[in-house]
Motif scaffolding. Structure first.
Motif, PDB file in Angstrom:
ATOM      1  N   ALA A 106       0.827  -1.206   0.000  1.00  0.00           N
ATOM      2  CA  ALA A 106       0.000   0.000   0.000  1.00  0.00           C
ATOM      3  C   ALA A 106       0.860   1.255   0.000  1.00  0.00           C
ATOM      4  O   ALA A 106       1.993   1.251   0.487  1.00  0.00           O
ATOM      5  N   THR A 107       0.317   2.327  -0.571  1.00  0.00           N
ATOM      6  CA  THR A 107       0.990   3.609  -0.464  1.00  0.00           C
ATOM      7  C   THR A 107       0.894   4.083   0.989  1.00  0.00           C
ATOM      8  O   THR A 107       0.026   3.651   1.747  1.00  0.00           O
ATOM      9  N   TRP A 108       1.789   4.978   1.363  1.00  0.00           N
ATOM     10  CA  TRP A 108       1.881   5.404   2.771  1.00  0.00           C
ATOM     11  C   TRP A 108       0.577   6.021   3.268  1.00  0.00           C
ATOM     12  O   TRP A 108       0.269   5.974   4.450  1.00  0.00           O
ATOM     13  N   ASN A 109      -0.204   6.600   2.344  1.00  0.00           N
ATOM     14  CA  ASN A 109      -1.425   7.320   2.743  1.00  0.00           C
ATOM     15  C   ASN A 109      -2.695   6.523   2.477  1.00  0.00           C
ATOM     16  O   ASN A 109      -3.782   7.081   2.440  1.00  0.00           O
ATOM     17  N   ALA A 110      -2.563   5.212   2.281  1.00  0.00           N
ATOM     18  CA  ALA A 110      -3.722   4.406   1.884  1.00  0.00           C
ATOM     19  C   ALA A 110      -4.725   4.247   3.026  1.00  0.00           C
ATOM     20  O   ALA A 110      -4.361   3.918   4.150  1.00  0.00           O
ATOM     21  N   HIS A 111      -5.974   4.496   2.710  1.00  0.00           N
ATOM     22  CA  HIS A 111      -7.098   4.213   3.610  1.00  0.00           C
ATOM     23  C   HIS A 111      -7.984   3.217   2.871  1.00  0.00           C
ATOM     24  O   HIS A 111      -8.518   3.522   1.802  1.00  0.00           O
ATOM     25  N   LEU A 112      -8.129   2.032   3.428  1.00  0.00           N
ATOM     26  CA  LEU A 112      -8.807   0.945   2.733  1.00  0.00           C
ATOM     27  C   LEU A 112      -9.957   0.403   3.562  1.00  0.00           C
ATOM     28  O   LEU A 112      -9.893   0.392   4.793  1.00  0.00           O
ATOM     29  N   ASN A 113     -10.988  -0.056   2.866  1.00  0.00           N
ATOM     30  CA  ASN A 113     -12.027  -0.865   3.492  1.00  0.00           C
ATOM     31  C   ASN A 113     -11.927  -2.267   2.928  1.00  0.00           C
ATOM     32  O   ASN A 113     -11.801  -2.452   1.702  1.00  0.00           O
ATOM     33  N   TYR A 114     -11.964  -3.259   3.809  1.00  0.00           N
ATOM     34  CA  TYR A 114     -11.963  -4.664   3.412  1.00  0.00           C
ATOM     35  C   TYR A 114     -13.359  -5.231   3.644  1.00  0.00           C
ATOM     36  O   TYR A 114     -13.955  -5.004   4.701  1.00  0.00           O
ATOM     37  N   LEU A 115     -13.854  -5.971   2.670  1.00  0.00           N
ATOM     38  CA  LEU A 115     -15.082  -6.724   2.860  1.00  0.00           C
ATOM     39  C   LEU A 115     -14.755  -8.194   2.631  1.00  0.00           C
ATOM     40  O   LEU A 115     -14.382  -8.592   1.528  1.00  0.00           O
ATOM     41  N   PHE A 116     -14.860  -8.986   3.683  1.00  0.00           N
ATOM     42  CA  PHE A 116     -14.575 -10.419   3.612  1.00  0.00           C
ATOM     43  C   PHE A 116     -15.891 -11.165   3.425  1.00  0.00           C
ATOM     44  O   PHE A 116     -16.826 -10.988   4.208  1.00  0.00           O
ATOM     45  N   ILE A 117     -15.964 -11.991   2.385  1.00  0.00           N
ATOM     46  CA  ILE A 117     -17.226 -12.613   1.981  1.00  0.00           C
ATOM     47  C   ILE A 117     -17.107 -14.134   2.033  1.00  0.00           C
ATOM     48  O   ILE A 117     -16.183 -14.729   1.452  1.00  0.00           O
ATOM     49  N   GLU A 118     -18.042 -14.750   2.718  1.00  0.00           N
ATOM     50  CA  GLU A 118     -18.072 -16.208   2.853  1.00  0.00           C
ATOM     51  C   GLU A 118     -18.302 -16.848   1.480  1.00  0.00           C
ATOM     52  O   GLU A 118     -19.099 -16.357   0.676  1.00  0.00           O
ATOM     53  N   PRO A 119     -17.590 -17.946   1.175  1.00  0.00           N
ATOM     54  CA  PRO A 119     -17.803 -18.631  -0.111  1.00  0.00           C
ATOM     55  C   PRO A 119     -19.278 -18.971  -0.321  1.00  0.00           C
ATOM     56  O   PRO A 119     -19.946 -19.483   0.578  1.00  0.00           O
ATOM     57  N   GLY A 120     -19.789 -18.664  -1.490  1.00  0.00           N
ATOM     58  CA  GLY A 120     -21.176 -18.956  -1.830  1.00  0.00           C
ATOM     59  C   GLY A 120     -22.179 -17.895  -1.406  1.00  0.00           C
ATOM     60  O   GLY A 120     -23.355 -17.982  -1.760  1.00  0.00           O
ATOM     61  N   ALA A 121     -21.720 -16.862  -0.688  1.00  0.00           N
ATOM     62  CA  ALA A 121     -22.656 -15.838  -0.208  1.00  0.00           C
ATOM     63  C   ALA A 121     -23.032 -14.839  -1.308  1.00  0.00           C
ATOM     64  O   ALA A 121     -24.054 -14.154  -1.203  1.00  0.00           O
TER      65      ALA A 121
END
Length: 262
Positions: free
Chosen positions: A80-95
């Motif tokens: 990531a770049t030093w200024n990165a602001h990220l959102n992660y969405l973790f999704i269950e298989p098949g959802a």
């Protein structure tokens, strides 16, 4: 002292909820996330700055207002770049009916807001809760998002990998195709066939895609167009802007102005 890796903060596989969201500001963590894998698929949304992922013998760029989708079980790493602001969405298989291969997705403002809202929820929410209803809407919307071409095929072939590693580290290298063939101890015809077979692209198109990925990441981190053009070995800023406009449909200034976030 151990590095504060983002992957040590939260294990998405500890819950069987259909999807869970988390926000990461990389100013608080190591910029390099080593190779790892998990059961859940992972959507990485760049709110600010940019992140580059490696998975399935490809390099994936996540500029602002885009996301990369990594299916569950796929080993991947991130930078990531030093200024990165990220959102992660973790999704269950098949959802959700998402692709079974890594891809970059254009992300609507609605998706961004929904995922951002879900970062405030507990990971083990009841199936009849407000969080569960928000999750269902988010996943229904997500499967409609169009794919975008922000990846670079690298290949596991030793010669292509060697060339890719050199050009990623030294993007200003302007060696010609003939010079690369000689450096790799191949004829030009053999290298041309190998490039097409392993990456699906000609050498010229492959290098242009590499420059685009590096440019998007550098510009998203706040570097000037002048510095990026120099870093990529362009003879002039105008030559770089012309390449960017032909590929992305607008100049760097307009592209990032349209995607600017607070």
């Amino acid at each position: 002292m151990q590095p504060n890796y983002a992957t040590t903060v939260f294990d998405p596989d500890d819950t069987h909820s259909p999807a869970v969201a988390r926000r990461l500001d990389f100013v608080d963590y190591e910029a390099e996330v080593p190779v790892h894998t998990h059961r859940k698929g992972q959507l990485i949304i760049a709110l600010y700055g940019a992140v580059t992922c490696r998975a399935e013998n490809e390099i994936w760029i996540v500029p602002p207002h885009c996301a990369v989708w990594i299916p569950g079980g796929v080993p991947h790493s991130a930078s990531a770049t030093w200024n990165a602001h990220l959102n992660y969405l973790f999704i269950e298989p098949g959802a959700a009916a998402l692709p079974n291969r890594c891809c970059t997705l254009a992300i609507s403002q609605l998706i961004k807001e929904l995922v951002d809202r879900l970062t405030l929820e507990n990971v083990d929410y009841p199936p009849d809760s407000h969080a569960a209803r928000l999750t269902r809407v988010t996943l229904d919307e997500l499967v409609t998002m169009p794919q975008q071409n922000f990846s670079l095929p690298v290949s596991a072939h030793a010669k292509i990998r060697a060339m890719a590693d050199t050009l990623v580290s030294h993007p200003e290298d302007r060696s010609t195709f003939k010079e690369w063939a000689k450096r790799l101890a191949l004829s030009e015809r053999s290298l041309a066939r190998l490039m097409l077979r392993e990456t699906g692209l000609t050498f010229g198109r492959w290098r242009q895609q590499l420059h685009l990925i590096i440019a998007l990441q550098a510009l998203a981190s706040g570097e000037s167009v002048q510095n990026v053009a120099t870093k990529l070995g362009y003879e002039s800023v105008n030559a770089f802007i012309t390449m960017f406009r032909k590929t992305m449909g607008s100049t760097p200034a307009h592209y990032f102005a349209e995607r600017k976030t607070p």
